[in-house]
Design a protein around this motif. Sequence first.
Motif, short mmCIF file in Angstrom:
data_model
loop_
_atom_site.label_atom_id
_atom_site.label_comp_id
_atom_site.label_asym_id
_atom_site.label_seq_id
_atom_site.Cartn_x
_atom_site.Cartn_y
_atom_site.Cartn_z
N PRO A 111 -2.92 113.35 80.08
CA PRO A 111 -3.23 114.70 79.59
C PRO A 111 -4.12 114.69 78.34
O PRO A 111 -4.01 113.81 77.48
CB PRO A 111 -1.85 115.29 79.28
N LYS A 112 -5.00 115.69 78.27
CA LYS A 112 -5.98 115.78 77.18
C LYS A 112 -5.29 115.72 75.82
O LYS A 112 -4.31 116.42 75.58
CB LYS A 112 -6.80 117.06 77.31
N ASP A 113 -5.80 114.85 74.97
CA ASP A 113 -5.36 114.64 73.58
C ASP A 113 -3.97 114.03 73.44
O ASP A 113 -3.49 113.86 72.33
CB ASP A 113 -5.47 115.94 72.76
N ARG A 114 -3.32 113.70 74.54
CA ARG A 114 -2.02 113.03 74.43
C ARG A 114 -2.23 111.57 74.05
O ARG A 114 -3.04 110.87 74.65
CB ARG A 114 -1.25 113.10 75.74
N VAL A 115 -1.51 111.10 73.04
CA VAL A 115 -1.52 109.69 72.67
C VAL A 115 -0.46 109.00 73.53
O VAL A 115 0.71 109.42 73.53
CB VAL A 115 -1.24 109.50 71.17
N ALA A 116 -0.87 108.00 74.29
CA ALA A 116 0.03 107.36 75.25
C ALA A 116 -0.21 105.86 75.31
O ALA A 116 -1.33 105.39 75.09
CB ALA A 116 -0.18 107.97 76.64
N ARG A 117 0.86 105.15 75.63
CA ARG A 117 0.74 103.72 75.91
C ARG A 117 0.36 103.54 77.37
O ARG A 117 0.87 104.24 78.23
CB ARG A 117 2.05 102.99 75.65
N VAL A 118 -0.53 102.58 77.61
CA VAL A 118 -0.96 102.26 78.96
C VAL A 118 -0.61 100.80 79.23
O VAL A 118 -0.98 99.92 78.45
CB VAL A 118 -2.48 102.47 79.14
N ARG A 119 0.09 100.57 80.32
CA ARG A 119 0.41 99.21 80.79
C ARG A 119 -0.52 98.93 81.94
O ARG A 119 -0.55 99.66 82.94
CB ARG A 119 1.88 99.14 81.22
N LEU A 120 -1.36 97.89 81.80
CA LEU A 120 -2.31 97.54 82.84
C LEU A 120 -1.56 97.04 84.08
O LEU A 120 -0.72 96.15 83.98
CB LEU A 120 -3.28 96.47 82.34
N LEU A 121 -1.90 97.61 85.22
CA LEU A 121 -1.21 97.29 86.47
C LEU A 121 -1.62 95.94 87.05
O LEU A 121 -2.76 95.50 86.90
CB LEU A 121 -1.50 98.36 87.52
N GLU A 122 -0.66 95.34 87.76
CA GLU A 122 -0.85 94.13 88.55
C GLU A 122 -1.23 92.90 87.74
O GLU A 122 -1.72 91.91 88.29
CB GLU A 122 -1.86 94.36 89.68
N ILE A 123 -1.01 92.94 86.41
CA ILE A 123 -1.27 91.77 85.59
C ILE A 123 -0.12 91.58 84.61
O ILE A 123 0.68 92.48 84.37
CB ILE A 123 -2.60 91.87 84.81
N ASP A 124 -0.05 90.38 84.05
CA ASP A 124 0.92 90.07 83.01
C ASP A 124 0.28 89.06 82.07
O ASP A 124 -0.28 88.06 82.53
CB ASP A 124 2.20 89.49 83.63
#
Length: 196
Positions: free
Chosen positions: A21-34
């Motif tokens: 969502p616009k202007d939401r500060v969020a953590r993103v976990r990259l998929l399919e990797i570690d």
Amino acid sequence: MVLRVIDGDTIEVRGDGQVVPKDRVARVRLLEIDTPEQGACFADDATARTATLLPPGSRARAERDTQLVDRYDRYLLYLWNEQGTFVNESLVRSGHAEATLYPPNDKYWSRISGAENTARQDSAGLWSACPDASIKSPTPSETPATDTPAHPNLPDGPPAGIPDVDCSDLSGPVWVGPDDPHRLDNDGDGIGCDAN
């Protein structure tokens, strides 16, 4: 917009309204990797590589898969940087991450797992730098027989089978025991995310 790189497979963004969502500060976990956990072999290299691909202030194109948010309120995404590089795949191909499948999110699995095969064949990154060429925890049959420490009065760590969790996702130490599916226990005492 990328706000900061937390570790090799987790960043913080400000949403543009497309997926986050616009202007939401969020953590993103990259998929399919570690990538290696902080303090483990090649962790700093993986974090630095992610920061090179997704520098703070840059923009990234995000794509979702089946599950958008995990129970830690992280967005589970595939990212392309401003140059059009598929970041998830690039980190695996250069040996900065392993391909790791967390169903039901599997849209690019053949592409990302193929990148790991190439990295292993080329001994790229962690495949040559780390004494144990895999950052994954050993299976119980590979784990040396030792006395299992007593379960302290700590909450249980996250179960296997969910997108990888890092210490930065947790509020403090957790009991992981001998299995430690998310490699949170750097000193082998059964307690993850302790100060060591």
